[in-house]
Design an enzyme around this catalytic site. Structure first.
Site, PDB file in Angstrom:
ATOM      1  N   GLY A 213     -19.570  48.404   4.096  1.00  0.00           N
ATOM      2  CA  GLY A 213     -20.514  47.669   4.930  1.00  0.00           C
ATOM      3  C   GLY A 213     -21.664  47.106   4.124  1.00  0.00           C
ATOM      4  O   GLY A 213     -21.596  47.020   2.891  1.00  0.00           O
ATOM      5  N   ASN A 214     -22.712  46.710   4.814  1.00  0.00           N
ATOM      6  CA  ASN A 214     -23.900  46.170   4.143  1.00  0.00           C
ATOM      7  C   ASN A 214     -25.148  46.593   4.906  1.00  0.00           C
ATOM      8  O   ASN A 214     -25.074  47.255   5.931  1.00  0.00           O
ATOM      9  CB  ASN A 214     -23.799  44.643   4.024  1.00  0.00           C
ATOM     10  CG  ASN A 214     -23.610  43.958   5.359  1.00  0.00           C
ATOM     11  OD1 ASN A 214     -24.486  43.989   6.212  1.00  0.00           O
ATOM     12  ND2 ASN A 214     -22.433  43.345   5.548  1.00  0.00           N
ATOM     13  N   ARG A 215     -26.307  46.153   4.413  1.00  0.00           N
ATOM     14  CA  ARG A 215     -27.579  46.626   4.958  1.00  0.00           C
ATOM     15  C   ARG A 215     -28.116  45.789   6.117  1.00  0.00           C
ATOM     16  O   ARG A 215     -29.212  46.042   6.603  1.00  0.00           O
ATOM     17  CB  ARG A 215     -28.640  46.660   3.849  1.00  0.00           C
ATOM     18  CG  ARG A 215     -28.324  47.613   2.707  1.00  0.00           C
ATOM     19  CD  ARG A 215     -29.414  47.537   1.639  1.00  0.00           C
ATOM     20  NE  ARG A 215     -29.120  48.376   0.494  1.00  0.00           N
ATOM     21  CZ  ARG A 215     -29.443  49.654   0.403  1.00  0.00           C
ATOM     22  NH1 ARG A 215     -30.094  50.245   1.400  1.00  0.00           N
ATOM     23  NH2 ARG A 215     -29.147  50.363  -0.672  1.00  0.00           N
ATOM     24  N   SER A 216     -27.403  44.791   6.556  1.00  0.00           N
ATOM     25  CA  SER A 216     -27.939  43.907   7.585  1.00  0.00           C
ATOM     26  C   SER A 216     -28.232  44.664   8.884  1.00  0.00           C
ATOM     27  O   SER A 216     -27.391  45.405   9.390  1.00  0.00           O
ATOM     28  CB  SER A 216     -26.963  42.767   7.876  1.00  0.00           C
ATOM     29  OG  SER A 216     -27.464  41.939   8.890  1.00  0.00           O
TER      30      SER A 216
END
Length: 405
Positions: A213-216
């Site tokens: 995933g990512n930090r958004s």
């Protein structure tokens, strides 16, 4: 009224007779605690749910329902004339019908006829009542006249019933109203437009408990959705793993992976005037999914994870548009050579506008503020200084509205 009160934005909170009237107390509290001067105007039916002493105590003003109280002050005219915003929450079927047909049999309906400021309705009713052709025609009439009618939410209603008609979250109604107040008398330049916004970050599962995933956080996409609704647009928000409350008046489609997001965006874009891709979409996903949790093996290094490319959604919707006038806006999160990489991405993706910002562990992701440069395929360059994400959203929609017109 002293000078300090006069400087406060004046809000009229109309409350009609629905069970959701008790939730309007939270909306009133948010207005007063943020420095707004609020006059509550309930209907007689509303007082069966929440009494006048409650409204008076929370607002700091006396409460009346008819035109005969304080006649010398002509409240049925003065309230609407002096307001910066009128919000009716909840708005029942009966109230919407009266407003659409110009009836004026109490203080609230008189106030609606004299208001020359933005007027917002937050409906709450059973699904059958909301979907009835008479109600839909009344809503359409109000919107044609410039009123903002928030789409009700979907969920638990009175008793055991569920469906569309739920009163939106008071915090989101408040956020919607703040955007309307910030625009003041500016025209609803997205009225009648259908827009799609993606938000959040996609997750690509490795096994039942892990994902890439990512930090958004999704906050910028939600600001875009909320702002578009306040400017009159019909908004579809495709939300990937945000955990944020649904913005008032916005249809929310939850997704998890990049493939799911692509399917939702392509479907929604078929009838959209503009698509804004603010979601952080994973470029890759695991080639295989482990049905069981991947476990450590003593003395052995983990097996490498093979990745495959995810679909390039922005490039796809930019290349294949259902109408020649559709606008596509992309976002580019860069860590270095921000503008150089942004211009290259704009050419590569083929979109009309690209919002370029610098990101990092402590930049943009999860924050309430943002700064960016909006690059146009026409060679334009619009810098947006550091500030609330709503400010960037307003700039983006301003550029979109110019191009759509």
């Amino acid at each position: 009224m002293d000078s300090e009160t006069e400087r406060k934005p004046r809000v009229v909170l109309g409350v009609s007779g629905g069970i959701a009237a008790y939730k309007a107390c939270e909306l009133l509290r948010r207005f007063t605690e943020s420095g707004h001067d609020v006059r509550v105007v309930p209907t007689e039916a509303a007082l069966h749910f929440v009494g006048a002493p409650t409204w008076s105590a929370l607002s700091g003003h006396p409460v009346a329902t008819d035109v005969w109280s304080d006649v010398h002050e002509v409240p049925h005219v003065r309230l609407g004339q002096s307001a910066d915003l009128v919000i009716v929450a909840p708005a029942t079927t009966d109230l919407l019908a009266k407003a659409a047909h110009g009836l004026a049999d109490d203080l609230l309906t008189n106030t609606l006829l004299t208001a020359r400021c933005p007027v917002v309705f937050a409906p709450a009713m059973h699904t059958e009542m909301w979907e009835h052709p008479a109600t839909q025609e009344n809503v359409a009439t109000l919107r044609r006249r410039g009123a903002l009618v928030i789409e009700p939410g979907v969920g638990r209603l009175t008793g055991a019933d569920t469906g569309k008609g739920r009163f939106p979250d008071p915090s989101e109604i408040f956020a919607f109203c703040r955007r309307v107040l910030a625009r003041g008398e500016s025209p609803q330049d997205l009225a009648g437009r259908n827009v799609v916004v993606s938000a959040g970050g996609t997750r690509e599962p490795l096994d039942p408990v892990r994902f890439l995933g990512n930090r958004s956080s999704g906050k910028q996409g939600y600001a875009l959705a909320r702002t578009a609704a306040a400017r009159g647009a019909r908004v579809t928000l495709i939300a990937a793993n945000t955990g944020l409350p649904d913005p008032a008046g916005v249809e929310v489609i939850p997704v998890t992976t990049a493939v799911e997001l692509r399917e939702a965006v392509v479907a929604a874009a078929a009838e959209a005037d503009a698509v804004v891709m603010a979601a952080a979409v994973a470029d890759f996903r695991p080639a295989t999914y482990a049905a069981g949790k991947i476990k450590k093996k003593d003395g052995k290094e983990p097996d490498p994870i093979e990745l495959v490319r995810n679909p390039d959604i922005l490039a796809e919707i930019s290349a294949v548009r259902p109408s020649a006038g559709q606008l596509v806006v992309g976002f580019a999160a860069e860590t270095d050579d921000v503008l150089v990489n942004g211009r290259a991405k704009l050419r590569r993706k083929g979109c009309d506008l690209l919002v370029v910002n610098e990101v990092g562990e402590r930049k943009t992701f999860g924050a309430e503020e943002n700064e960016a440069v909006v690059l146009g395929a026409d060679g334009s360059e619009t810098p947006v200084p550091y500030g609330p994400k709503e400010d960037l959203a307003d700039t983006v929609w301003g550029l979109v509205a110019e191009r759509l017109s």
